[in-house]
Design a protein around this motif. Structure first.
Motif, PDB file in Angstrom:
ATOM      1  N   ILE A  85       0.834  -1.201   0.000  1.00 21.44           N
ATOM      2  CA  ILE A  85       0.000   0.000   0.000  1.00 21.44           C
ATOM      3  C   ILE A  85       0.870   1.253   0.000  1.00 21.44           C
ATOM      4  O   ILE A  85       0.659   2.190  -0.776  1.00 21.44           O
ATOM      5  N   GLU A  86       1.886   1.272   0.882  1.00 21.75           N
ATOM      6  CA  GLU A  86       2.763   2.442   0.961  1.00 21.75           C
ATOM      7  C   GLU A  86       3.597   2.599  -0.320  1.00 21.75           C
ATOM      8  O   GLU A  86       3.857   3.718  -0.771  1.00 21.75           O
ATOM      9  N   LEU A  87       4.006   1.474  -0.911  1.00 23.29           N
ATOM     10  CA  LEU A  87       4.739   1.530  -2.180  1.00 23.29           C
ATOM     11  C   LEU A  87       3.879   2.190  -3.252  1.00 23.29           C
ATOM     12  O   LEU A  87       4.340   3.100  -3.967  1.00 23.29           O
ATOM     13  N   LEU A  88       2.628   1.756  -3.379  1.00 24.45           N
ATOM     14  CA  LEU A  88       1.744   2.329  -4.390  1.00 24.45           C
ATOM     15  C   LEU A  88       1.424   3.787  -4.077  1.00 24.45           C
ATOM     16  O   LEU A  88       1.301   4.614  -4.993  1.00 24.45           O
ATOM     17  N   ARG A  89       1.295   4.117  -2.799  1.00 25.68           N
ATOM     18  CA  ARG A  89       1.100   5.529  -2.437  1.00 25.68           C
ATOM     19  C   ARG A  89       2.304   6.350  -2.892  1.00 25.68           C
ATOM     20  O   ARG A  89       2.149   7.456  -3.431  1.00 25.68           O
ATOM     21  N   GLY A  90       3.505   5.811  -2.670  1.00 22.58           N
ATOM     22  CA  GLY A  90       4.707   6.516  -3.091  1.00 22.58           C
ATOM     23  C   GLY A  90       4.748   6.730  -4.590  1.00 22.58           C
ATOM     24  O   GLY A  90       5.102   7.821  -5.067  1.00 22.58           O
ATOM     25  N   ILE A  91       4.363   5.702  -5.369  1.00 23.32           N
ATOM     26  CA  ILE A  91       4.353   5.820  -6.826  1.00 23.32           C
ATOM     27  C   ILE A  91       3.336   6.866  -7.268  1.00 23.32           C
ATOM     28  O   ILE A  91       3.621   7.718  -8.122  1.00 23.32           O
ATOM     29  N   ALA A  92       2.135   6.829  -6.681  1.00 22.37           N
ATOM     30  CA  ALA A  92       1.090   7.787  -7.058  1.00 22.37           C
ATOM     31  C   ALA A  92       1.507   9.215  -6.723  1.00 22.37           C
ATOM     32  O   ALA A  92       1.323  10.135  -7.529  1.00 22.37           O
ATOM     33  N   LEU A  93       2.065   9.418  -5.535  1.00 24.67           N
ATOM     34  CA  LEU A  93       2.483  10.760  -5.132  1.00 24.67           C
ATOM     35  C   LEU A  93       3.622  11.273  -6.021  1.00 24.67           C
ATOM     36  O   LEU A  93       3.678  12.459  -6.357  1.00 24.67           O
ATOM     37  N   ALA A  94       4.536  10.361  -6.407  1.00 23.86           N
ATOM     38  CA  ALA A  94       5.622  10.765  -7.312  1.00 23.86           C
ATOM     39  C   ALA A  94       5.064  11.185  -8.663  1.00 23.86           C
ATOM     40  O   ALA A  94       5.526  12.161  -9.266  1.00 23.86           O
ATOM     41  N   ASP A 107       9.583   5.369   2.450  1.00 21.96           N
ATOM     42  CA  ASP A 107      10.334   5.054   3.670  1.00 21.96           C
ATOM     43  C   ASP A 107       9.495   4.175   4.596  1.00 21.96           C
ATOM     44  O   ASP A 107      10.017   3.250   5.228  1.00 21.96           O
ATOM     45  N   ALA A 108       8.189   4.463   4.665  1.00 22.02           N
ATOM     46  CA  ALA A 108       7.296   3.626   5.474  1.00 22.02           C
ATOM     47  C   ALA A 108       7.221   2.218   4.899  1.00 22.02           C
ATOM     48  O   ALA A 108       7.221   1.220   5.649  1.00 22.02           O
ATOM     49  N   ALA A 109       7.186   2.103   3.566  1.00 29.25           N
ATOM     50  CA  ALA A 109       7.165   0.779   2.923  1.00 29.25           C
ATOM     51  C   ALA A 109       8.438   0.011   3.232  1.00 29.25           C
ATOM     52  O   ALA A 109       8.412  -1.193   3.504  1.00 29.25           O
ATOM     53  N   ARG A 110       9.588   0.703   3.195  1.00 27.55           N
ATOM     54  CA  ARG A 110      10.861   0.037   3.484  1.00 27.55           C
ATOM     55  C   ARG A 110      10.905  -0.449   4.921  1.00 27.55           C
ATOM     56  O   ARG A 110      11.439  -1.528   5.211  1.00 27.55           O
ATOM     57  N   GLU A 111      10.340   0.329   5.838  1.00 29.16           N
ATOM     58  CA  GLU A 111      10.314  -0.087   7.242  1.00 29.16           C
ATOM     59  C   GLU A 111       9.479  -1.350   7.418  1.00 29.16           C
ATOM     60  O   GLU A 111       9.811  -2.232   8.205  1.00 29.16           O
ATOM     61  N   LEU A 112       8.389  -1.445   6.656  1.00 30.04           N
ATOM     62  CA  LEU A 112       7.510  -2.609   6.754  1.00 30.04           C
ATOM     63  C   LEU A 112       8.087  -3.834   6.049  1.00 30.04           C
ATOM     64  O   LEU A 112       7.855  -4.967   6.471  1.00 30.04           O
ATOM     65  N   ASP A 113       8.827  -3.616   4.952  1.00 32.39           N
ATOM     66  CA  ASP A 113       9.384  -4.730   4.175  1.00 32.39           C
ATOM     67  C   ASP A 113      10.765  -4.322   3.652  1.00 32.39           C
ATOM     68  O   ASP A 113      10.903  -3.882   2.505  1.00 32.39           O
ATOM     69  N   PRO A 114      11.809  -4.466   4.470  1.00 30.02           N
ATOM     70  CA  PRO A 114      13.148  -3.997   4.088  1.00 30.02           C
ATOM     71  C   PRO A 114      13.736  -4.685   2.863  1.00 30.02           C
ATOM     72  O   PRO A 114      14.666  -4.152   2.257  1.00 30.02           O
ATOM     73  N   ALA A 115      13.230  -5.864   2.502  1.00 32.68           N
ATOM     74  CA  ALA A 115      13.819  -6.615   1.389  1.00 32.68           C
ATOM     75  C   ALA A 115      13.038  -6.447   0.088  1.00 32.68           C
ATOM     76  O   ALA A 115      13.239  -7.223  -0.853  1.00 32.68           O
ATOM     77  N   HIS A 116      12.192  -5.442  -0.018  1.00 36.14           N
ATOM     78  CA  HIS A 116      11.367  -5.249  -1.217  1.00 36.14           C
ATOM     79  C   HIS A 116      12.169  -4.453  -2.252  1.00 36.14           C
ATOM     80  O   HIS A 116      12.407  -3.254  -2.067  1.00 36.14           O
ATOM     81  N   PRO A 117      12.591  -5.067  -3.358  1.00 37.10           N
ATOM     82  CA  PRO A 117      13.439  -4.354  -4.335  1.00 37.10           C
ATOM     83  C   PRO A 117      12.732  -3.196  -5.020  1.00 37.10           C
ATOM     84  O   PRO A 117      13.357  -2.204  -5.374  1.00 37.10           O
ATOM     85  N   ASP A 118      11.420  -3.297  -5.239  1.00 35.30           N
ATOM     86  CA  ASP A 118      10.698  -2.208  -5.894  1.00 35.30           C
ATOM     87  C   ASP A 118      10.721  -0.942  -5.041  1.00 35.30           C
ATOM     88  O   ASP A 118      10.754   0.174  -5.573  1.00 35.30           O
TER      89      ASP A 118
END
Length: 284
Positions: A85-94, A107-118
């Protein structure tokens, strides 16, 4: 569709139908099926995520996607789903050029899933737009460590390296990006100043006469890249290929004679990065 008709209260069936409809380029119909799935079982994360993806990628409706994701956060609690969800929010806001907000979401997405390459790749892209290139480089290297064939991360890192003058290393990453994705150039054309001027002359000759006339008093200048200072002053990206600097005709007062000379600034290496050969460079 037959299964949905037989078991209309099964949320996962509506989701499956939506996936099929999207593959058939029926985005609006897919959204309707996803909406039914959400209403039947709001705790399922995939319908929310797929709806946001369709709105961003297929329909270009970033505000609509952000609304869907805000609703999703009230129903979904699994960390991996929240990271998406946070990843998609980041993409939309960008996409909406809210890069500060995008970075917070990523940054919130990375905190939730540190190993997510996207996440790292998107962070790198946003950090480039924020002119935080050293941090962008670190994020892109992290993305490539997680997924070595990530063509977008490879190409973005190549840009950052070339922009900072490390051209031999950049050449290696451009090649890796081209190998990972055939649509990306393996080796962007690199022209001398004289060769680029000649290509620019050919490009100007191809402009239809009614438009070429309007360029008579417009200076065309060439730089390698938009510098950080230029980006801040003109509010543009360091990846910008070219930019008009002047006052548009409808906004001028007192006629053209009192206006400062117009300029079109082209950024040679940025243009070259986007092309596979000289002919494509002329078109661009």
């Amino acid at each position: 569709e037959a299964c949905v008709a037989r078991w209309p209260d099964e949320a996962e069936l509506h989701h499956g139908l939506a996936v099929a409809l999207r593959r058939l380029d029926r985005a609006e119909d897919a959204l309707e099926s996803l909406d039914r799935a959400m209403r039947l079982d709001a705790s399922l994360p995939d319908p929310w995520l797929d709806a946001a993806e369709i709105l961003i990628e297929d329909l270009g409706d970033e505000p609509g996607a952000l609304e869907v994701l805000a609703r999703a956060r009230r129903h979904v609690d699994a960390p991996e789903a929240l990271a998406e969800i946070e990843l998609l929010r980041g993409i939309a806001l960008a996409q909406l050029e809210d890069y500060t907000g995008a970075l917070r979401a990523l940054d919130a997405a990375r905190e939730l899933d540190p190993a997510h390459p996207d996440v790292e790749c998107e962070r790198g892209s946003v950090l480039v737009e924020l002119l935080r290139l050293e941090e962008a480089e670190a994020a892109l290297r992290a993305a490539i460590a997680l997924r070595p064939d990530d063509a977008r991360a490879l190409q973005l890192l190549a840009f950052v390296l070339d922009y900072s003058g490390r051209r031999d290393e950049a050449k290696e990453y451009f090649a890796r990006a081209g190998q990972a994705d055939p649509e990306m150039p393996v080796a962007p054309p690199r022209l001398s100043e004289a060769e680029f001027d000649q290509a620019l002359g050919e490009a100007l000759e191809r402009i239809p006469e009614p438009f070429r006339e309007r360029l008579a008093n417009c200076e065309v200048s060439v730089e390698n890249y938009a510098s950080r200072e230029f980006c801040r002053h003109q509010d543009c990206s360091p990846t910008t290929l070219g930019i008009y600097v002047g006052t548009p005709l409808p906004l001028r007062e007192g006629g053209e004679s009192h206006a400062l000379p117009d300029r079109i600034v082209l950024f040679q290496r940025a243009l070259e990065n986007a092309c596979a050969d000289r002919e494509e460079l002329i078109d661009e």
